[in-house]
Design an enzyme around this catalytic site. Sequence first.
Site, PDB file in Angstrom:
ATOM      1  N   HIS A 135      42.156  41.138  34.663  1.00  0.00           N
ATOM      2  CA  HIS A 135      43.205  40.428  33.916  1.00  0.00           C
ATOM      3  C   HIS A 135      44.513  40.426  34.708  1.00  0.00           C
ATOM      4  CE1 HIS A 135      45.255  39.110  30.139  1.00  0.00           C
ATOM      5  NE2 HIS A 135      46.276  39.691  30.734  1.00  0.00           N
ATOM      6  N   GLU A 136      44.935  41.614  35.159  1.00  0.00           N
ATOM      7  CA  GLU A 136      46.191  41.691  35.919  1.00  0.00           C
ATOM      8  C   GLU A 136      46.040  41.014  37.284  1.00  0.00           C
ATOM      9  OE1 GLU A 136      48.834  42.522  34.457  1.00  0.00           O
ATOM     10  OE2 GLU A 136      47.850  43.308  32.672  1.00  0.00           O
ATOM     11  N   HIS A 139      46.778  37.321  36.883  1.00  0.00           N
ATOM     12  CA  HIS A 139      48.221  37.041  36.929  1.00  0.00           C
ATOM     13  C   HIS A 139      48.712  37.032  38.375  1.00  0.00           C
ATOM     14  CE1 HIS A 139      48.837  37.211  32.652  1.00  0.00           C
ATOM     15  NE2 HIS A 139      48.518  38.490  32.537  1.00  0.00           N
ATOM     16  N   ASP A 211      51.128  37.834  26.635  1.00  0.00           N
ATOM     17  CA  ASP A 211      51.202  36.616  27.465  1.00  0.00           C
ATOM     18  C   ASP A 211      51.368  35.391  26.577  1.00  0.00           C
ATOM     19  OD1 ASP A 211      50.642  38.332  29.571  1.00  0.00           O
ATOM     20  OD2 ASP A 211      48.496  37.944  29.470  1.00  0.00           O
TER      21      ASP A 211
END
Length: 214
Positions: A135-136, A139, A211
């Site tokens: 997930h990170e 980004h 987010d």
Amino acid sequence: SEMDGFEPNESVIVMAATNRPDILDRALLRPGRFDRQIAVNLPTLRDRIEILEIHSQDKPLSGEVDLERVARGTPGFSGADLENLLNEAALLAARRDRDAIASEDVEDSRDKVMMGLEREGISLAEDELEMLAYHEGGHAIVAAVLPHADPIHKVTIVPRGQAMGVTQQLPERDRYIYRREYMLDRLAVMMGGRAAEHMVFGTATSGAENDLKQ
């Protein structure tokens, strides 16, 4: 927020301050009530450097601490936030038995002020850690390739505050006007984590809650 029954008197000066102008009684803002309205905005980059210089005067800083770099990395910080940043850094340096505040102390202090304390005692399963990392990473990859996105500063899956992981971007300068291209890239970076979940795991998680709010 309100004021009633005040008669004109040349020997009396009335001063008022608020950080919530949105809830002021409209009657207060009519002509003749308050002759001057002064907006005190958040400090600019130059202001932040000078504020940090003031609050660091009585603190032993190591030579590696660059106050201009610290100021660049603290957009949106008030004077009180900057004072708190250096106080927290001093406490961290003392706990680490240092004679002077190091860059690492300032960096960790900023993470604490911006993102909250590290959450101890959380035991994540291996598949949850993997999900967080992707997930990170989503980004970070989107931010790295888009031309108008702010530069990546830090990516972590160490839980802090309410966040289980954070991808931190630092603007190169203070912005007051946002171009459409910048805002579209910002939206894309925000959704990069959810996109990674879909691509790698074929699912979506609650990790994108903040987010979506942003």
